[in-house]
Design an enzyme around this catalytic site. Structure first.
Site, PDB file in Angstrom:
ATOM      1  N   HIS A   1       3.790   2.306  12.644  1.00 21.76           N
ATOM      2  CA  HIS A   1       2.890   3.285  13.279  1.00 21.76           C
ATOM      3  C   HIS A   1       3.537   3.983  14.482  1.00 21.76           C
ATOM      4  O   HIS A   1       2.878   4.736  15.186  1.00 21.76           O
ATOM      5  CB  HIS A   1       1.558   2.645  13.714  1.00 21.76           C
ATOM      6  CG  HIS A   1       0.766   2.078  12.578  1.00 21.76           C
ATOM      7  ND1 HIS A   1      -0.589   1.868  12.638  1.00 21.76           N
ATOM      8  CD2 HIS A   1       1.132   1.693  11.330  1.00 21.76           C
ATOM      9  CE1 HIS A   1      -1.019   1.357  11.490  1.00 21.76           C
ATOM     10  NE2 HIS A   1       0.026   1.238  10.690  1.00 21.76           N
TER      11      HIS A   1
ATOM     12  N   GLU B   1      -4.994   1.593   2.544  1.00 19.56           N
ATOM     13  CA  GLU B   1      -5.011   0.385   3.386  1.00 19.56           C
ATOM     14  C   GLU B   1      -5.178   0.763   4.843  1.00 19.56           C
ATOM     15  O   GLU B   1      -5.876   0.106   5.600  1.00 19.56           O
ATOM     16  CB  GLU B   1      -3.705  -0.404   3.210  1.00 19.56           C
ATOM     17  CG  GLU B   1      -3.722  -1.790   3.851  1.00 19.56           C
ATOM     18  CD  GLU B   1      -3.331  -1.829   5.318  1.00 19.56           C
ATOM     19  OE1 GLU B   1      -3.602  -2.846   5.983  1.00 19.56           O
ATOM     20  OE2 GLU B   1      -2.776  -0.847   5.841  1.00 19.56           O
ATOM     21  N   GLU B   2      -4.530   1.855   5.209  1.00 16.99           N
ATOM     22  CA  GLU B   2      -4.494   2.239   6.625  1.00 16.99           C
ATOM     23  C   GLU B   2      -5.846   2.729   7.152  1.00 16.99           C
ATOM     24  O   GLU B   2      -6.020   2.888   8.349  1.00 16.99           O
ATOM     25  CB  GLU B   2      -3.418   3.309   6.864  1.00 16.99           C
ATOM     26  CG  GLU B   2      -1.990   2.823   6.585  1.00 16.99           C
ATOM     27  CD  GLU B   2      -1.478   1.801   7.595  1.00 16.99           C
ATOM     28  OE1 GLU B   2      -2.253   1.420   8.498  1.00 16.99           O
ATOM     29  OE2 GLU B   2      -0.316   1.389   7.470  1.00 16.99           O
TER      30      GLU B   2
ATOM     31  N   GLU C   1       2.016  -7.544   3.092  1.00 17.71           N
ATOM     32  CA  GLU C   1       2.886  -7.170   4.208  1.00 17.71           C
ATOM     33  C   GLU C   1       2.810  -8.104   5.417  1.00 17.71           C
ATOM     34  O   GLU C   1       1.794  -8.718   5.692  1.00 17.71           O
ATOM     35  CB  GLU C   1       2.538  -5.761   4.680  1.00 17.71           C
ATOM     36  CG  GLU C   1       1.139  -5.654   5.267  1.00 17.71           C
ATOM     37  CD  GLU C   1       0.740  -4.210   5.529  1.00 17.71           C
ATOM     38  OE1 GLU C   1       1.512  -3.480   6.152  1.00 17.71           O
ATOM     39  OE2 GLU C   1      -0.360  -3.835   5.111  1.00 17.71           O
TER      40      GLU C   1
ATOM     41  N   HIS D   1       0.838  -1.205   0.000  1.00 18.66           N
ATOM     42  CA  HIS D   1       0.000   0.000   0.000  1.00 18.66           C
ATOM     43  C   HIS D   1       0.870   1.250   0.000  1.00 18.66           C
ATOM     44  O   HIS D   1       1.974   1.243   0.544  1.00 18.66           O
ATOM     45  CB  HIS D   1      -0.997  -0.002   1.159  1.00 18.66           C
ATOM     46  CG  HIS D   1      -0.405  -0.076   2.542  1.00 18.66           C
ATOM     47  ND1 HIS D   1       0.096   1.020   3.194  1.00 18.66           N
ATOM     48  CD2 HIS D   1      -0.242  -1.127   3.389  1.00 18.66           C
ATOM     49  CE1 HIS D   1       0.530   0.653   4.392  1.00 18.66           C
ATOM     50  NE2 HIS D   1       0.356  -0.652   4.537  1.00 18.66           N
TER      51      HIS D   1
ATOM     52  N   ASP E   1      -0.128   4.335   1.114  1.00 21.77           N
ATOM     53  CA  ASP E   1      -0.420   5.298   2.174  1.00 21.77           C
ATOM     54  C   ASP E   1       0.302   4.958   3.471  1.00 21.77           C
ATOM     55  O   ASP E   1       0.675   3.802   3.702  1.00 21.77           O
ATOM     56  CB  ASP E   1      -1.941   5.350   2.436  1.00 21.77           C
ATOM     57  CG  ASP E   1      -2.542   3.986   2.753  1.00 21.77           C
ATOM     58  OD1 ASP E   1      -2.127   2.985   2.142  1.00 21.77           O
ATOM     59  OD2 ASP E   1      -3.434   3.913   3.624  1.00 21.77           O
TER      60      ASP E   1
ATOM     61  N   ASP F   1       6.368   0.044   7.111  1.00 20.49           N
ATOM     62  CA  ASP F   1       4.952  -0.178   6.800  1.00 20.49           C
ATOM     63  C   ASP F   1       4.493   0.800   5.732  1.00 20.49           C
ATOM     64  O   ASP F   1       3.961   1.847   6.055  1.00 20.49           O
ATOM     65  CB  ASP F   1       4.124  -0.032   8.074  1.00 20.49           C
ATOM     66  CG  ASP F   1       2.647  -0.299   7.866  1.00 20.49           C
ATOM     67  OD1 ASP F   1       2.287  -0.851   6.815  1.00 20.49           O
ATOM     68  OD2 ASP F   1       1.855   0.058   8.746  1.00 20.49           O
TER      69      ASP F   1
HETATM   70 ZN    ZN Z   1       0.747  -1.662   6.357  1.00 21.46          ZN
END
Ligand code: ZN
Length: 406
Positions: free
Chosen positions: A378, A152-153, A180, A85, A87, A118
């Site tokens: 994150h 995705e997030e 992922e 992804h 984003d 990520d």
């Molecule tokens: Zn991710």
């Protein structure tokens, strides 16, 4: 910095894959309201450098899906999707040692940036695999589709979920996919073959309203307490299960967390309704039907008049089989064995876009080749070491060659 360290740094700095990775990290494709234009331009340039085309599918307005395909020698064979992804989640910039969108590489080779784990690393690594194979003159049997998806997030609804419903996706004729995973501080890599079903449930609990001085029966508060007891007892039971069995990880148990409460207007007014919100992740050891029935039962036992509204209610998805019945797994495992790499298959405690592929019955694994790395997705100061990034390309390369030649 001694000479050899300096030289090492220069090697990393001039590496074209690391350069691409850092360039990608500098694009602030960060929530909320991500502008994907720069990502699309960047990926178009990447595709051109590979002598391939980048196809852009806009499933939803301003939510592009980028597909870079490398056609195999047997184009009719089911293809391999290598997904990532574009984003990234928001940052608290003041908590970072280096600016989160500068892709700073420190003396040791740590590359800092939101998305470094990520999962912008993975997207670039997939493209790097193609670059290496093309240079080596290798041809693969199956077509590779390197896909880059939006949002995705925020749940993937406007990205992968809607994309898999399109004719274009069907035409990709996907037989197996990689998406992922997580980093791990250990030597042994993590690999995810399933996910828990998500339930984001709002319980609207109605009850007898009235003056706060009275002893009313059937109040929303009493019912809420009974419901909470049942939810929390179940939570405690699952916690015990995890504690008592070292074989289990968090993805193997059901988790219930009270995340929001609302209701009432004033202290001396008993409200007609109270809302409790739970984030629930249902493990694969109970059928989702059984679990939903349990929620209904608890509502009734708590006095009734409780309405459940699901903000998210994912269907059950079969886990991907990691046995001889799955030829792609056999090939993938063979590649790992060849490299003497060990993986620990797990149920992902979180949710990723891969669930939308599994829902269609496509076997798929979550695997990001990041071992001996702190888990910083994150988090502040998210980084990936240059060496880990480069090693990841080699690992993916072995795996991709194996699964694309099945
Ligand atoms: Zn991710």
């Amino acid at each position: 910095m001694n000479i050899s360290q300096k030289q090492q740094y220069q090697i990393w700095e001039s590496n074209e894959e690391i350069q691409a990775f850092r360039e990608y990290l500098r694009i602030p494709s960060v929530h909320p309201d991500v502008d994907y234009d720069e990502c699309v331009h960047f990926l178009r340039r990447q595709a051109t450098s590979l002598d391939l085309e980048a196809e852009v599918v806009e499933v939803n307005p301003a939510k592009p899906v980028v597909i870079i395909s490398w056609v195999g020698t047997d184009p009719s064979a089911p293809s391999i999707i290598l997904n990532s992804h574009m984003d990234v989640v928001p940052v608290y910039a003041e908590m970072w040692s280096h600016p989160p969108f500068a892709a700073h590489m420190d003396e040791e080779g740590r590359i800092y940036g939101r998305g470094s784990q990520d999962m912008k690393c993975v997207g670039i690594q997939f493209l790097a695999v193609i670059r290496t194979l093309k240079r080596e003159g290798v041809k693969l049997r199956r077509t590779l589709h390197v896909t880059f998806v939006p949002d995705e997030e925020t749940g993937g609804e406007l990205g992968m979920r809607d994309f898999v419903r399109t004719e274009r996706f069907k035409k990709l004729n996907c037989g197996f996919a990689i998406d992922e995973g997580y980093a791990t501080e250990e030597e042994v890599f993590r690999l995810f073959y399933g996910e828990r079903a998500i339930r984001r449930a709002n319980f609207y609990i109605s009850g007898t309203p009235g003056h706060g001085s009275l002893l009313l029966s059937g109040t929303a508060g009493e019912k809420a307490r009974k419901l909470l007891d049942r939810m929390m007892d179940y939570r405690a039971m699952e916690e015990k299960k995890l504690e008592n069995n070292p074989e289990l990880s968090i993805g193997d148990v059901t988790m219930l967390n009270l995340t929001m409460c609302a209701g009432g207007v004033q202290c001396n007014v008993v409200p007609p309704e109270i809302m409790l919100c739970f984030d629930i992740r249902v493990s694969n050891d109970i059928s989702i039907k059984q679990f939903d029935a349990l929620l209904e039962k608890w509502c009734n036992e708590s006095g009734g008049g409780i309405r459940i509204e699901f903000a998210v209610q994912n269907p059950v998805t079969e886990v991907t089989r990691l046995d001889d019945s799955n030829q792609f797994w056999v090939a993938l495992k063979g590649a790992l064995d060849k490299m003497n790499l060990e993986v620990r298959p797990r149920i992902n405690p979180g949710a990723t876009d891969i669930r939308f592929l599994r829902e269609l019955g496509i076997p798929a694994v979550g695997f990001s080749p990041m071992n001996r790395t702190p888990v910083l997705l994150h988090d502040h100061d998210e980084y990936l070491h240059a060496e880990t990034f480069l090693k990841g390309i080699d690992i993916y390369k072995e795996i991709v060659v194996a699964i694309a030649n099945v």
